[in-house]
Scaffold this active site. Structure first.
Site, PDB file in Angstrom:
ATOM      1  N   TYR A   1       4.844 -12.967  53.682  1.00 38.81           N
ATOM      2  CA  TYR A   1       5.305 -12.908  55.066  1.00 38.81           C
ATOM      3  C   TYR A   1       5.448 -11.454  55.512  1.00 38.81           C
ATOM      4  O   TYR A   1       4.800 -10.999  56.422  1.00 38.81           O
ATOM      5  CB  TYR A   1       6.680 -13.595  55.204  1.00 38.81           C
ATOM      6  CG  TYR A   1       6.664 -15.095  55.395  1.00 38.81           C
ATOM      7  CD1 TYR A   1       5.701 -15.890  54.805  1.00 38.81           C
ATOM      8  CD2 TYR A   1       7.644 -15.722  56.151  1.00 38.81           C
ATOM      9  CE1 TYR A   1       5.708 -17.272  54.979  1.00 38.81           C
ATOM     10  CE2 TYR A   1       7.659 -17.099  56.336  1.00 38.81           C
ATOM     11  CZ  TYR A   1       6.691 -17.868  55.746  1.00 38.81           C
ATOM     12  OH  TYR A   1       6.719 -19.220  55.918  1.00 38.81           O
ATOM     13  N   SER A   2       6.364 -10.711  54.843  1.00 42.36           N
ATOM     14  CA  SER A   2       6.762  -9.380  55.341  1.00 42.36           C
ATOM     15  C   SER A   2       5.624  -8.367  55.265  1.00 42.36           C
ATOM     16  O   SER A   2       4.824  -8.374  54.328  1.00 42.36           O
ATOM     17  CB  SER A   2       7.939  -8.847  54.514  1.00 42.36           C
ATOM     18  OG  SER A   2       8.993  -9.761  54.531  1.00 42.36           O
TER      19      SER A   2
ATOM     20  N   GLU B   1      13.865 -22.352  52.540  1.00 44.13           N
ATOM     21  CA  GLU B   1      14.296 -21.204  51.749  1.00 44.13           C
ATOM     22  C   GLU B   1      15.808 -21.004  51.889  1.00 44.13           C
ATOM     23  O   GLU B   1      16.476 -20.623  50.946  1.00 44.13           O
ATOM     24  CB  GLU B   1      13.535 -19.959  52.224  1.00 44.13           C
ATOM     25  CG  GLU B   1      13.675 -18.768  51.296  1.00 44.13           C
ATOM     26  CD  GLU B   1      12.883 -17.552  51.779  1.00 44.13           C
ATOM     27  OE1 GLU B   1      12.467 -17.525  52.953  1.00 44.13           O
ATOM     28  OE2 GLU B   1      12.701 -16.635  50.973  1.00 44.13           O
TER      29      GLU B   1
ATOM     30  N   ASN C   1      21.205 -11.049  56.492  1.00 46.16           N
ATOM     31  CA  ASN C   1      22.403 -11.749  56.973  1.00 46.16           C
ATOM     32  C   ASN C   1      22.695 -11.454  58.442  1.00 46.16           C
ATOM     33  O   ASN C   1      23.253 -12.296  59.146  1.00 46.16           O
ATOM     34  CB  ASN C   1      23.598 -11.412  56.082  1.00 46.16           C
ATOM     35  CG  ASN C   1      23.550 -12.209  54.787  1.00 46.16           C
ATOM     36  OD1 ASN C   1      22.493 -12.713  54.401  1.00 46.16           O
ATOM     37  ND2 ASN C   1      24.681 -12.347  54.112  1.00 46.16           N
ATOM     38  N   GLU C   2      22.292 -10.258  58.912  1.00 50.73           N
ATOM     39  CA  GLU C   2      22.472  -9.969  60.338  1.00 50.73           C
ATOM     40  C   GLU C   2      21.615 -10.933  61.168  1.00 50.73           C
ATOM     41  O   GLU C   2      22.063 -11.458  62.197  1.00 50.73           O
ATOM     42  CB  GLU C   2      22.075  -8.514  60.656  1.00 50.73           C
ATOM     43  CG  GLU C   2      23.033  -7.466  60.119  1.00 50.73           C
ATOM     44  CD  GLU C   2      22.877  -7.211  58.627  1.00 50.73           C
ATOM     45  OE1 GLU C   2      21.828  -7.601  58.052  1.00 50.73           O
ATOM     46  OE2 GLU C   2      23.801  -6.638  58.022  1.00 50.73           O
TER      47      GLU C   2
END
Ligand SMILES: Cc1cc2nc3c(=O)[nH]c(=O)nc-3n(C[C@H](O)[C@H](O)[C@H](O)COP(=O)(O)OP(=O)(O)OC[C@H]3O[C@@H](n4cnc5c(N)ncnc54)[C@H](O)[C@@H]3O)c2cc1C
Length: 293
Positions: free
Chosen positions: A33-34, A150, A275-276
């Site tokens: 993905y990234s 995920e 988490n942001e």
């Protein structure tokens, strides 16, 4: 993560070919993905796939691909169209055999000088069009479905459970349970772990009943990853000056890899959507607050 995606969106031929090989371990998958400028902002991805007869020709680069050097297949997000006004359109999911000519994997050493993740380069890699999952240009919904799977996987209490057992072993051995301050902090961690397990069970029950998880599953990933970090930080407090980068700590009940766990616990607040970003998902998807993404 590839298995549930194929069960939900794959063709019969894809299910028949890939699912048994996932179960047998013949195929080991990584997640492409990234990219260097597309992490949180995944829709900016630029790895391209151009149609050429019955194939696609893939060019571009992925990064932070966990265990790509151990994998032989990659679940790849590619851009098949740049025409559309919305960047989410024009993304396609491709199943790519990493032994194909032009696919190069370069491991990235981590702080312990081990290879956990990699860069993956695609230089005119030829992929059969039969390896497209779902519709061409419509892969964004599939990519998000994978992230949903995920999130429950990353919210499973197994990591903090493993860490708290190691904390208990170390604390017993070093006499930390004689310290009321430690006991109070330990009790809070233990109770939070019970809460996490109960929350996880609630989401798992929805899946077992054939339901679909909503945006609220993000709470699991935040809770789990932050708890894992708090447990490993407490482990270093108990270890004190003994906590060194390379060595396991010896106890009468076996070794404790305190620093290894501490370093490992840095990653889950970043991968699988930081988490942001999860807090943004909760703000928008659960609380209905305005959001810029
Ligand atoms: C150990 C590890 C393993 C990984 N494995 C994989 C893998 O197997 N496959 C794969 O494809 N990727 C993988 N990744 C990549 C991971 O998904 C990205 O690192 C992650 O999505 C963040 O992207 P980024 O690193 O580009 O950071 P950026 O997106 O540049 O973010 C930088 C910082 O800005 C914050 N930020 C960004 N946007 C917002 C926003 N809108 N609101 C609030 N804060 C924001 C982020 O939270 C972060 O703190 C892995 C990463 C790690 C650390």
């Amino acid at each position: 993560m590839t298995g549930p995606l194929l069960i939900q969106y794959g063709t019969q031929a894809q299910k028949d070919f890939f699912l048994p090989r996932i179960l047998s371990g013949e195929h080991v998958w990584c997640q492409g993905y990234s990219e260097p400028n597309a992490g949180s902002d995944l829709a900016s991805l630029r790895t391209s796939a151009r149609r050429d007869g019955d194939d696609f020709i893939v060019n571009g680069q992925k990064i932070w691909t966990t265990l790509a050097h151990c994998a032989n297949w990659i679940l790849l997000l590619v851009r098949t169209s740049t025409d559309e006004a919305k960047r989410q359109k024009g993304i396609t999911v491709l199943l790519v055999d990493m032994t194909t000519a032009g696919c190069t994997v370069r491991p990235i050493p981590n702080l312990r000088n081990e290879a956990d993740f990699c860069e993956v380069f695609f230089d005119n890699v030829r992929v059969p069009a039969a390896n497209v999952v779902g519709e061409i240009d419509q892969g964004w919904a599939l990519a998000k479905a994978v992230l949903g799977h995920e999130r429950i996987f990353l919210g499973a209490p197994s990591r903090p459970e493993y860490a708290i057992k190691r904390l208990e072993r170390l604390a017993q051995d070093r006499g930390a349970f004689d310290d009321p301050g430690f006991v109070a902090r330990y009790a809070k961690l233990r109770l939070d772990l019970y809460d996490l397990s109960a929350a996880f069970e609630r989401f798992a029950r929805v899946l077992r009943a054939g339901g679909v998880l909503g945006a609220d599953v993000s709470v699991l990933k935040i809770f789990c990853s932050e708890l894992y970090q708090r447990i490993t930080e407490e482990m270093l407090t108990v270890a004190g000056e003994e906590a060194r980068l390379w060595d396991d700590l010896h106890t009468g009940a076996g070794d404790v890899d305190a620093m290894n766990l501490y370093l490992d616990s840095r990653a889950p607040t970043i991968f699988g959507g930081s988490n942001e970003i999860q807090k943004g998902v909760l703000a928008k998807g659960v609380l209905g607050l305005p959001s810029s993404f």
